[in-house]
Write a protein that holds these residues in place. Structure first.
Motif, short mmCIF file in Angstrom:
data_model
loop_
_atom_site.label_atom_id
_atom_site.label_comp_id
_atom_site.label_asym_id
_atom_site.label_seq_id
_atom_site.Cartn_x
_atom_site.Cartn_y
_atom_site.Cartn_z
N VAL A 1 29.50 6.90 30.93
CA VAL A 1 28.09 6.73 31.28
C VAL A 1 27.25 7.12 30.09
O VAL A 1 27.43 8.20 29.51
N ILE A 2 26.33 6.23 29.71
CA ILE A 2 25.40 6.51 28.62
C ILE A 2 24.03 6.72 29.24
O ILE A 2 23.51 5.84 29.93
N CYS A 3 23.45 7.87 28.99
CA CYS A 3 22.20 8.27 29.63
C CYS A 3 21.06 8.25 28.62
O CYS A 3 21.12 8.93 27.60
N ASP A 4 20.04 7.49 28.92
CA ASP A 4 18.84 7.40 28.09
C ASP A 4 17.74 8.21 28.78
O ASP A 4 17.19 7.80 29.79
N ARG A 5 17.43 9.39 28.21
CA ARG A 5 16.44 10.28 28.80
C ARG A 5 15.07 10.15 28.15
O ARG A 5 14.19 10.98 28.37
N SER A 6 14.86 9.11 27.36
CA SER A 6 13.60 8.95 26.65
C SER A 6 12.45 8.69 27.63
O SER A 6 12.66 8.23 28.76
N THR A 7 11.22 8.96 27.16
CA THR A 7 10.06 8.82 28.05
C THR A 7 9.79 7.37 28.43
O THR A 7 9.18 7.11 29.47
N SER A 8 10.25 6.42 27.63
CA SER A 8 9.97 5.02 27.94
C SER A 8 10.63 4.56 29.23
O SER A 8 10.20 3.59 29.85
N THR A 9 11.67 5.26 29.66
CA THR A 9 12.36 4.85 30.90
C THR A 9 11.55 5.20 32.15
O THR A 9 11.90 4.76 33.25
N LEU A 10 10.52 6.02 31.98
CA LEU A 10 9.66 6.43 33.09
C LEU A 10 10.45 7.13 34.20
O LEU A 10 10.08 7.09 35.38
N GLY A 11 11.55 7.77 33.79
CA GLY A 11 12.37 8.52 34.74
C GLY A 11 13.15 7.64 35.70
O GLY A 11 13.66 8.15 36.71
N ARG A 12 13.29 6.35 35.41
CA ARG A 12 13.94 5.43 36.35
C ARG A 12 15.41 5.15 36.03
O ARG A 12 16.05 4.39 36.74
N ALA A 13 15.91 5.71 34.97
CA ALA A 13 17.28 5.38 34.56
C ALA A 13 18.19 6.59 34.62
O ALA A 13 18.98 6.75 35.54
#
Length: 338
Positions: free
Chosen positions: A136-148
């Motif tokens: 699992v690759i997790c993208d915690r950046s702000t651009s995801t708006l907390g949806r990923a």
């Protein structure tokens, strides 16, 4: 007399705050009563109660019930006494008296996780030809708006992996957090199914499940997605099982001073050429790739994200994944436990 195959059943209960099994005694006894009906006439059958703790190290067996090879004099009375002692031990979550198993050990068979929440597994020990290795690759950046990338989404991926993987020792589950460069990618969590009896395996991986929230809740929050994908692919190549990648991201690549997909998205040919020049096109032929987290919203502090940019991000990544050998990648919007 025809020999009857022993029946092995393992019951796994999450631990409460005091370390006691959280599934109530009525549930434990009901599971035992279903098992004993067929197992009492099958010498060597086992029923085990396991506690799955807050981490993999605190999981362990509480009770092991073994149907003896012989009952001695007074068979009916001996069986009744045996059942009564076993029910008492399971009611209290304690071991039977020493020597009650006569040297027998729990064997593989079927295992069930009983829980008060929505997590519940019932698996039979039928190993597949190869392990299942999930990254699992997790993208915690702000651009995801907390949806990923969130603990709940990673747990959903883990719960999807468990029933398929726990039957085959050597299966693995690994979580990577995307950073701002390839060497900034962090392996936040990893577990491998150990070569133990099925009940022990299931208790172990359910205990490990409790570690995920803390692992995902801290670490890098970059968007070097292609770089993290390269790191995950390298990890999968070192294993021998069937591989899958779950990418929890909006795919808005940010790589140093070269790309910022929130502001400008290159053409697919240019993006793939850059990936090739940077050795970021790993061979993913035969690897299942699932992506969730795509959205049309604007990230904090970013300029407008219009429809052409939205389409371009997906187009670039479909081309890139195709260049990596991925057939029909699964790209979808908000994860919602997908």
């Amino acid at each position: 007399m025809v020999a009857r195959t022993p029946q092995a059943r393992a019951l796994i209960c999450p631990a409460d705050a005091n370390g006691a099994p959280a599934c109530g005694a009525p549930l434990r006894l009901a599971a035992f009563d279903r098992w004993i009906q067929g197992a009492l006439s099958r010498p060597g059958s086992t029923f085990s109660l396991w506690r799955a703790g807050a981490d993999r190290e605190s999981s362990g067996r509480l009770t092991l019930v073994c149907v003896p090879e012989r009952w001695g004099v007074g068979v009916l009375g001996a069986k009744a006494e045996f059942v009564a002692r076993a029910r008492k031990a399971l009611d209290q979550g304690t071991p039977l008296s020493p020597g009650s198993c006569g040297g027998l050990e729990e064997s593989s068979g079927t295992a069930e996780l009983l829980s008060g929440d929505s997590v519940r597994f019932n698996v039979a020990d039928a190993p597949s030809a190869v392990p299942l290795d999930s990254a699992v690759i997790c993208d915690r950046s702000t651009s995801t708006l907390g949806r990923a990338c969130s603990a709940s989404e990673v747990l959903a991926a883990y719960d999807h992996w468990v029933p398929m993987a726990v039957t085959t020792p050597g299966s693995s589950f690994t979580v990577y957090l995307a950073g701002r460069s390839r060497d900034g990618t962090v392996r936040a969590f990893a577990v491998t199914v150990p070569p133990r009896p099925l009940g022990d395996r299931l208790a172990f991986v359910i205990g490990a499940r409790g570690e995920i929230g803390g692992a995902v809740g801290r670490g890098p929050d970059g968007s070097a997605i292609a770089e993290a994908l390269s790191v995950a692919a390298t990890g999968l190549r070192r294993r021998s099982g069937h591989a899958e990648i779950r990418l929890l991201s909006d795919l808005r690549e940010v790589s140093g001073d070269r790309w910022d997909f929130e502001r400008a998205v290159p053409g697919p040919d240019e993006f793939v050429r850059w990936l090739r020049e940077r050795d970021l096109l790993p061979n993913l032929a035969g690897v299942e790739v699932h992506v969730c987290g795509l959205h049309s919203g604007r990230g904090p502090g970013a300029p407008a994200f219009d429809a052409s940019m939205d389409s371009a991000v997906e187009r670039d990544w479909r081309r890139a994944l195709g260049a990596m050998g991925v057939r029909a990648p699964d790209l979808r919007g908000d994860c919602d436990g997908a």
